[in-house]
Design an enzyme around this catalytic site. Structure first.
Site, short mmCIF file in Angstrom:
data_model
loop_
_atom_site.label_atom_id
_atom_site.label_comp_id
_atom_site.label_asym_id
_atom_site.label_seq_id
_atom_site.Cartn_x
_atom_site.Cartn_y
_atom_site.Cartn_z
N ARG A 90 0.81 -1.21 0.00
CA ARG A 90 0.00 0.00 0.00
C ARG A 90 0.84 1.26 0.00
O ARG A 90 0.30 2.34 -0.03
CB ARG A 90 -0.87 0.02 1.25
CG ARG A 90 -2.35 -0.15 0.95
CD ARG A 90 -3.08 -0.12 2.27
NE ARG A 90 -4.49 0.07 2.15
CZ ARG A 90 -5.37 -0.89 1.95
NH1 ARG A 90 -4.98 -2.13 1.77
NH2 ARG A 90 -6.65 -0.61 1.90
N ARG A 127 -22.16 0.27 0.99
CA ARG A 127 -21.64 -0.88 1.75
C ARG A 127 -21.76 -0.61 3.25
O ARG A 127 -22.03 -1.51 4.03
CB ARG A 127 -20.18 -1.15 1.36
CG ARG A 127 -19.62 -2.40 2.02
CD ARG A 127 -18.28 -2.81 1.45
NE ARG A 127 -17.21 -1.94 1.91
CZ ARG A 127 -15.95 -2.02 1.48
NH1 ARG A 127 -15.62 -2.89 0.56
NH2 ARG A 127 -15.03 -1.22 1.96
N ARG A 133 -19.49 -2.05 8.18
CA ARG A 133 -18.06 -2.09 8.46
C ARG A 133 -17.65 -0.81 9.16
O ARG A 133 -18.03 0.28 8.75
CB ARG A 133 -17.28 -2.24 7.14
CG ARG A 133 -16.34 -3.42 7.14
CD ARG A 133 -15.71 -3.60 5.80
NE ARG A 133 -14.61 -2.67 5.57
CZ ARG A 133 -13.75 -2.80 4.57
NH1 ARG A 133 -13.88 -3.80 3.71
NH2 ARG A 133 -12.78 -1.95 4.42
N ARG A 144 -9.58 7.34 3.74
CA ARG A 144 -9.02 6.20 3.01
C ARG A 144 -8.73 6.55 1.56
O ARG A 144 -7.72 6.13 1.00
CB ARG A 144 -9.98 5.00 3.09
CG ARG A 144 -9.87 4.29 4.44
CD ARG A 144 -11.13 3.53 4.79
NE ARG A 144 -11.41 2.46 3.86
CZ ARG A 144 -12.62 1.99 3.62
NH1 ARG A 144 -13.67 2.52 4.21
NH2 ARG A 144 -12.79 1.00 2.78
#
Ligand code: ADP
Length: 189
Positions: A90, A127, A133, A144
């Site tokens: 990442r 989502r 989540r 993010r």
């Protein structure tokens, strides 16, 4: 034949969904650092305790923890004949660590899933409503996406001189995107 593939793309691009399907189709383990970390949190392990707040904030878990986790996973028997990496590396430091773990040029291809930012945010919010989540709330989503742009997106150019980067349009249905990935990989061989 062993295949070593890497999935790259922003949060919400559908990496996880597509990676699970592709790994199953070609018979290699799907190695998702996000999934491994969520499992560690659920199990209440030491790693999970260290990672939980960082993930909820949308930041990156420290490189040394991630590098050790992935090195250990890649050393397991089922990864000897290939794997599909998802969520690692990442940043540039993790990419360098991967190179030294598996050898430069050991990856067969990088699959880069491309989706417009508006669509990413819409998918992640959706989502959040469906799965709950912890890192899918609006502030964390923004964080993010920012971390992806700053730290992960530069990797797209990084392996280019020695690994083929296959860009895939990630818009449309799961089936449509999957078909594109399979067709592009078949062409690239
Ligand atoms: P997404 O691609 O939707 O952002 P992931 O499931 O790949 O989600 O990762 C969720 C979170 O886990 C990340 O936001 C980060 O906090 C942590 N994480 C996953 N992989 C790594 C990694 N290689 N290095 C650092 N942190 C990671």
């Amino acid at each position: 034949m062993g295949r070593r593939l890497l999935f790259l793309g922003p949060p919400g691009a559908g990496k996880g969904t597509q990676a699970v399907r592709l790994a199953r189709a070609i018979g290699v383990p799907h190695i998702s650092t996000g999934a491994m970390l969520r499992q560690a949190v659920a199990d209440g392990t030491e790693l999970g305790r260290q990672a939980e707040a960082i993930m909820t904030a949308g930041d990156l878990v420290p490189d040394e923890l991630m590098i050790a986790l992935v090195a250990d996973r890649l050393g397991q028997d089922d990864a000897a004949c290939g794997y599909l990496l998802d969520g690692f590396p990442r940043n540039v430091h993790q990419a360098a660590a991967l190179d030294s773990a598996i050898g430069e040029g050991a990856l067969e291809a990088v699959v880069l899933l491309d989706v417009a930012e508006d669509e990413l945010v819409a998918r992640l919010l959706q989502r959040a409503r469906q799965e709950g989540r912890a890192d899918d709330n609006e502030d964390t989503i923004r964080r993010r996406l920012h971390v992806y742009r700053e730290e992960t997106a530069p990797l797209v150019g990084y392996p280019e001189h020695r690994v083929e980067v296959i860009g895939i349009d990630g818009a449309g249905t799961v089936d449509a995107v999957f078909s594109r990935i399979v067709a592009s990989l078949a062409e690239s061989r």
